[in-house]
Scaffold this motif. Structure first.
Motif, PDB file in Angstrom:
ATOM      1  N   ILE A 133       1.265 -17.869 -12.026  1.00  0.00           N
ATOM      2  CA  ILE A 133       2.496 -18.571 -12.436  1.00  0.00           C
ATOM      3  C   ILE A 133       2.355 -20.042 -12.092  1.00  0.00           C
ATOM      4  CG2 ILE A 133       3.692 -17.861 -10.285  1.00  0.00           C
ATOM      5  CD1 ILE A 133       6.291 -17.896 -12.252  1.00  0.00           C
ATOM      6  N   LEU A 135       4.275 -23.441 -11.862  1.00  0.00           N
ATOM      7  CA  LEU A 135       5.520 -24.216 -11.801  1.00  0.00           C
ATOM      8  C   LEU A 135       5.220 -25.612 -11.250  1.00  0.00           C
ATOM      9  CD1 LEU A 135       7.749 -21.505  -9.995  1.00  0.00           C
ATOM     10  CD2 LEU A 135       7.389 -21.739 -12.439  1.00  0.00           C
ATOM     11  N   ALA A 136       4.581 -25.674 -10.067  1.00  0.00           N
ATOM     12  CA  ALA A 136       4.413 -26.935  -9.337  1.00  0.00           C
ATOM     13  C   ALA A 136       3.477 -27.894 -10.081  1.00  0.00           C
ATOM     14  CB  ALA A 136       3.860 -26.647  -7.943  1.00  0.00           C
ATOM     15  N   ALA A 141       7.664 -34.193  -6.866  1.00  0.00           N
ATOM     16  CA  ALA A 141       8.092 -33.329  -5.762  1.00  0.00           C
ATOM     17  C   ALA A 141       8.596 -32.027  -6.370  1.00  0.00           C
ATOM     18  CB  ALA A 141       9.189 -34.015  -4.959  1.00  0.00           C
ATOM     19  N   SER A 142       7.763 -31.003  -6.267  1.00  0.00           N
ATOM     20  CA  SER A 142       8.042 -29.773  -7.011  1.00  0.00           C
ATOM     21  C   SER A 142       9.011 -28.855  -6.287  1.00  0.00           C
ATOM     22  CB  SER A 142       6.730 -29.041  -7.304  1.00  0.00           C
ATOM     23  OG  SER A 142       5.856 -29.908  -7.982  1.00  0.00           O
ATOM     24  N   SER A 143       9.380 -29.200  -5.039  1.00  0.00           N
ATOM     25  CA  SER A 143      10.417 -28.397  -4.394  1.00  0.00           C
ATOM     26  C   SER A 143      11.750 -28.609  -5.113  1.00  0.00           C
ATOM     27  CB  SER A 143      10.522 -28.717  -2.905  1.00  0.00           C
ATOM     28  OG  SER A 143      10.539 -30.083  -2.697  1.00  0.00           O
ATOM     29  N   TRP A 167      -1.752 -25.750  -7.678  1.00  0.00           N
ATOM     30  CA  TRP A 167      -1.456 -24.622  -6.792  1.00  0.00           C
ATOM     31  C   TRP A 167      -1.122 -23.373  -7.596  1.00  0.00           C
ATOM     32  CZ3 TRP A 167      -3.229 -24.832  -2.161  1.00  0.00           C
ATOM     33  CH2 TRP A 167      -3.258 -26.039  -1.470  1.00  0.00           C
ATOM     34  N   SER A 169      -1.792 -20.086  -8.070  1.00  0.00           N
ATOM     35  CA  SER A 169      -2.534 -19.063  -7.322  1.00  0.00           C
ATOM     36  C   SER A 169      -3.055 -17.982  -8.255  1.00  0.00           C
ATOM     37  CB  SER A 169      -1.636 -18.430  -6.251  1.00  0.00           C
ATOM     38  OG  SER A 169      -1.195 -19.410  -5.361  1.00  0.00           O
ATOM     39  N   ASP A 381       6.218 -21.376  -2.464  1.00  0.00           N
ATOM     40  CA  ASP A 381       7.492 -20.766  -2.842  1.00  0.00           C
ATOM     41  C   ASP A 381       8.660 -21.513  -2.189  1.00  0.00           C
ATOM     42  OD1 ASP A 381       9.394 -19.037  -3.791  1.00  0.00           O
ATOM     43  OD2 ASP A 381       8.943 -17.429  -2.380  1.00  0.00           O
ATOM     44  N   GLU A 385      12.483 -26.407   4.483  1.00  0.00           N
ATOM     45  CA  GLU A 385      13.720 -27.198   4.422  1.00  0.00           C
ATOM     46  C   GLU A 385      14.615 -26.777   3.255  1.00  0.00           C
ATOM     47  OE1 GLU A 385      10.663 -28.327   4.698  1.00  0.00           O
ATOM     48  OE2 GLU A 385      10.531 -29.833   6.277  1.00  0.00           O
TER      49      GLU A 385
END
Ligand SMILES: Cc1cc2nc3c(=O)[nH]c(=O)nc-3n(C[C@H](O)[C@H](O)[C@H](O)COP(=O)(O)OP(=O)(O)OC[C@H]3O[C@@H](n4cnc5c(N)ncnc54)[C@H](O)[C@@H]3O)c2cc1C
Length: 396
Positions: A133, A135-136, A141-143, A167, A169, A381, A385
């Motif tokens: 998958i 996403l980042a 800033a992918s958070s 990233w 995986s 994931d 924070e």
């Protein structure tokens, strides 16, 4: 307090036996395979053989609560199994229960069309292919997922996907055949409807894994965390999972049970580190006494035992809540698990390294790699924070 069913207990016993007879003895073989630079990014034959054996014994797709596709176990039953598998970094794959495939399969069960299920879910359930998958992104800033910039635009009875992810995986695994990719498709829409989730065959023109990222020097071969370029990739219309603009829903649906699985796996790894610490403390002598007889080591042992049990109980409670009340009402607990478990695992594994001295940092012990895995979970994931902010908001 959190009662496992009779079927859950029976599976635990069978899984434990399989771990003892097949998985632990294969660890040295796996290490040998990785030590050969020509083989490092290939899949060892024994892994596929172990998968066939596990499947024949019914130890297969145990994570899937939907009995049409998987074992149909409740979350609490599977939580105990995930801890047993988590003790060895490659074990979950042998039972077709490893991330990110498990979360991706859950998303496909919930959101895919019949055709998409036939093409991607079925081979994943059979353990014939793997998935990832994406996403980042390295550039933002992918958070904060509303930052993601990869674009999806309409073109010629299909779409063009363009961007760069990292990233990812599992993307370096030669069996990885499909990527779930989140891309900005409706920039003018309200925030939660701007992104679409795509099913992108890895062998598509314009898709390229440009490198394998490392955590503290560990490259996670042969699965890897890939940086992936999508260079003007044309995709047919039926590549969209769920519906256009529904990426957040798809991403959310992967998270509930996935958090419990990941947490229990990490507890398994930390428990193994703790057991190694006990053994080393008993066997090695310094200043005339076993290391475990020194007061400072007592603290390391006692604290680790307490923290492991606290984290385990919290995660069992969360699994039980998922079973009884569903993921919406378990949100507080899911956030707590994501905050508590990786930090606990880092502390316990760090203490185990300390008790092992130089050995704990070296390639002769599993502890250094285990620490890297645990430390990464404080960021993967979503960093700590973000989950603390979510929890505080839920409580305010
Ligand atoms: C081993 C590993 C595997 C991964 N696997 C995948 C995968 O398979 N697929 C995928 O898409 N991604 C994956 N990721 C990426 C991961 O999800 C992101 O790294 C993560 O979401 C953080 O994004 P970022 O790295 O851009 O950090 P940033 O968003 O740049 O954040 C950096 C730091 O800023 C701080 N911060 C951010 N927001 C806040 C806030 N609201 N309050 C306080 N502080 C804040 C935090 O300390 C945070 O660590 C993986 C990462 C790792 C390390």
């Amino acid at each position: 307090m959190f009662e496992v069913t009779a079927r859950g207990r029976e599976l635990q016993a069978r899984l434990q036996e399989f771990m003892d007879q097949e998985i632990y003895p294969a660890e040295a073989q796996f290490a040998e395979h990785l030590a050969d630079p020509d083989k490092r990014w290939t899949i060892p034959t024994f892994l596929e053989e172990l998968k066939s054996k596990a499947r024949a014994l019914g130890l297969w797709n145990l994570f899937l609560p939907d009995a049409r596709y998987g074992a149909g176990l409740c979350h609490l039953d599977f939580a105990h199994l995930a801890e047993i598998m988590g003790r060895c970094v490659f074990a979950a794959e042998v039972f077709n229960c490893s991330a990110p495939d498990s979360g991706n399969m859950e998303a496909l069960v919930l959101h895919a069309s019949d055709e998409q299920r036939e093409r991607w879910l079925q081979p994943l359930l059979n353990g014939e292919i793997r998935s990832a998958i994406a996403l980042a992104e390295p550039g933002v800033a992918s958070s904060d997922p509303s930052n993601l910039m990869s674009t999806l635009s309409k073109r010629d009875e299909g779409y063009i996907l363009h961007g760069r992810k990292w990233w990812v995986s599992g993307a370096c695994d030669p069996r990885c055949s499909v990527l779930l990719v989140m891309a900005l498709s409706h920039p003018e829409a309200p925030l939660h409807q701007r992104y679409s989730m795509l099913l992108v065959p890895q062998q598509t023109h314009g898709v390229k894994v440009t490198r394998a990222l490392q955590t503290f020097g560990y490259d996670a071969a042969p699965f890897g965390h890939g940086e992936v370029e999508f260079d003007q990739v044309w995709l047919p219309e039926d590549s969209v999972l769920a519906a256009p603009g529904k990426a957040f829903e798809v991403a959310q649906s992967r998270l509930g049970s996935g958090r419990v699985h990941q947490a229990m796996a990490l507890i398994g790894l930390a428990q193994r580190a703790f057991e190694a610490m006990l053994k080393r403390a008993a066997d090695r002598v310094a200043f005339g006494r076993a290391i475990g007889q020194h007061g400072m080591t007592h603290q390391a042992i006692a604290r680790s035992r307490c923290e492991l049990e606290q984290a385990r109980l919290l995660t069992h409670a969360t699994a039980s809540m998922l079973d009884r009340r569903g993921s919406r009402l378990a949100r507080e607990h899911l956030a707590m698990v994501k905050i508590v478990v990786p930090q606990m695992a880092c502390s316990v594994i760090d203490r185990a390294i300390q008790v092992h001295g130089g050995l704990g940092l070296s390639q002769d012990s599993f502890l250094a790699n285990a620490y890297a895995v645990a430390r990464a979970q404080r960021i993967a994931d979503g960093p700590d924070e973000i989950h603390m902010t979510s929890l505080a908001r839920l409580l305010s």
